[in-house]
Design a protein around this motif. Structure first.
Motif, PDB file in Angstrom:
ATOM      1  N   GLU A  69       0.828  -1.212   0.000  1.00 40.63           N
ATOM      2  CA  GLU A  69       0.000   0.000   0.000  1.00 40.63           C
ATOM      3  C   GLU A  69       0.862   1.262   0.000  1.00 40.63           C
ATOM      4  OE1 GLU A  69      -2.664  -0.273   3.345  1.00 40.63           O
ATOM      5  OE2 GLU A  69      -3.650  -2.059   2.523  1.00 40.63           O
ATOM      6  N   ALA A  70       2.046   1.161   0.614  1.00 38.34           N
ATOM      7  CA  ALA A  70       2.957   2.311   0.673  1.00 38.34           C
ATOM      8  C   ALA A  70       3.858   2.387  -0.557  1.00 38.34           C
ATOM      9  CB  ALA A  70       3.793   2.234   1.947  1.00 38.34           C
ATOM     10  N   GLY A  71       3.664   1.454  -1.512  1.00 41.09           N
ATOM     11  CA  GLY A  71       4.396   1.529  -2.771  1.00 41.09           C
ATOM     12  C   GLY A  71       5.539   0.560  -2.933  1.00 41.09           C
ATOM     13  N   ALA A  72       5.700  -0.403  -2.033  1.00 42.39           N
ATOM     14  CA  ALA A  72       6.797  -1.369  -2.149  1.00 42.39           C
ATOM     15  C   ALA A  72       6.604  -2.244  -3.387  1.00 42.39           C
ATOM     16  CB  ALA A  72       6.875  -2.245  -0.899  1.00 42.39           C
ATOM     17  N   THR A  73       7.702  -2.506  -4.057  1.00 42.97           N
ATOM     18  CA  THR A  73       7.687  -3.339  -5.256  1.00 42.97           C
ATOM     19  C   THR A  73       8.069  -4.773  -4.900  1.00 42.97           C
ATOM     20  OG1 THR A  73      10.035  -2.963  -5.730  1.00 42.97           O
ATOM     21  CG2 THR A  73       8.438  -1.363  -6.637  1.00 42.97           C
ATOM     22  N   ASP A  74       7.864  -5.688  -5.834  1.00 41.37           N
ATOM     23  CA  ASP A  74       8.290  -7.067  -5.625  1.00 41.37           C
ATOM     24  C   ASP A  74       9.800  -7.135  -5.429  1.00 41.37           C
ATOM     25  OD1 ASP A  74       5.711  -8.024  -5.774  1.00 41.37           O
ATOM     26  OD2 ASP A  74       5.909  -8.822  -7.812  1.00 41.37           O
ATOM     27  N   ALA A  75      10.553  -6.302  -6.142  1.00 41.20           N
ATOM     28  CA  ALA A  75      12.012  -6.287  -5.981  1.00 41.20           C
ATOM     29  C   ALA A  75      12.389  -5.885  -4.558  1.00 41.20           C
ATOM     30  CB  ALA A  75      12.646  -5.339  -7.000  1.00 41.20           C
ATOM     31  N   GLU A  76      11.693  -4.901  -3.998  1.00 38.27           N
ATOM     32  CA  GLU A  76      11.981  -4.473  -2.624  1.00 38.27           C
ATOM     33  C   GLU A  76      11.602  -5.556  -1.619  1.00 38.27           C
ATOM     34  OE1 GLU A  76      11.592   0.350  -2.864  1.00 38.27           O
ATOM     35  OE2 GLU A  76       9.748  -0.843  -3.054  1.00 38.27           O
ATOM     36  N   LEU A  77      10.484  -6.233  -1.861  1.00 38.19           N
ATOM     37  CA  LEU A  77      10.097  -7.345  -0.981  1.00 38.19           C
ATOM     38  C   LEU A  77      11.131  -8.464  -1.057  1.00 38.19           C
ATOM     39  CD1 LEU A  77       6.279  -7.475  -1.789  1.00 38.19           C
ATOM     40  CD2 LEU A  77       7.348  -6.590   0.306  1.00 38.19           C
ATOM     41  N   ALA A  78      11.632  -8.746  -2.261  1.00 39.42           N
ATOM     42  CA  ALA A  78      12.654  -9.786  -2.418  1.00 39.42           C
ATOM     43  C   ALA A  78      13.915  -9.410  -1.660  1.00 39.42           C
ATOM     44  CB  ALA A  78      12.958  -9.996  -3.904  1.00 39.42           C
TER      45      ALA A  78
END
Length: 110
Positions: A69-78
């Motif tokens: 919701e705050a804009g995190a991408t899949d790359a950032e989650l990885a």
């Protein structure tokens, strides 16, 4: 047991320790406030890494939702996942050194 089944037990906290529940909620809200120096997205990515380290599936679920919701991408989650993995591995490495130290001390006392 599903999360809904477990979350229903929150009523026990509310019934027996309402003052602590209130304080906990206020503390949690303050920690993840948009008024912090660290942007919410990064606070949530930190929380995901910690939740992966503590292995709390409910924290992973809720903080991932908030991070997205705050804009995190899949790359950032990885990357947050890999940071958690590296720290857990580092903990094992460090504790291995403690095992060597304890073994050495044990050999000298026996």
């Amino acid at each position: 047991m599903t999360e809904k089944d477990i979350s229903a037990y929150g009523r026990v906290y509310k019934k027996h320790t309402p003052d602590i529940m209130k304080t906990w909620g206020e503390f949690n809200s303050a920690v993840f406030s948009e008024e912090r120096e660290v942007p919410v997205k990064y606070l949530e990515l930190i929380a995901i890494g910690v939740a992966m380290t503590t292995q709390c599936e409910y924290c992973i679920e809720s903080h991932t939702a908030r991070a997205v919701e705050a804009g995190a991408t899949d790359a950032e989650l990885a990357e947050a996942s890999w940071v958690a993995a590296a720290l857990r591995a580092g903990g094992a490495f460090t504790h291995g050194r403690l095992a060597f130290k304890n073994a050495e001390e044990h050999r000298h006392t026996h």
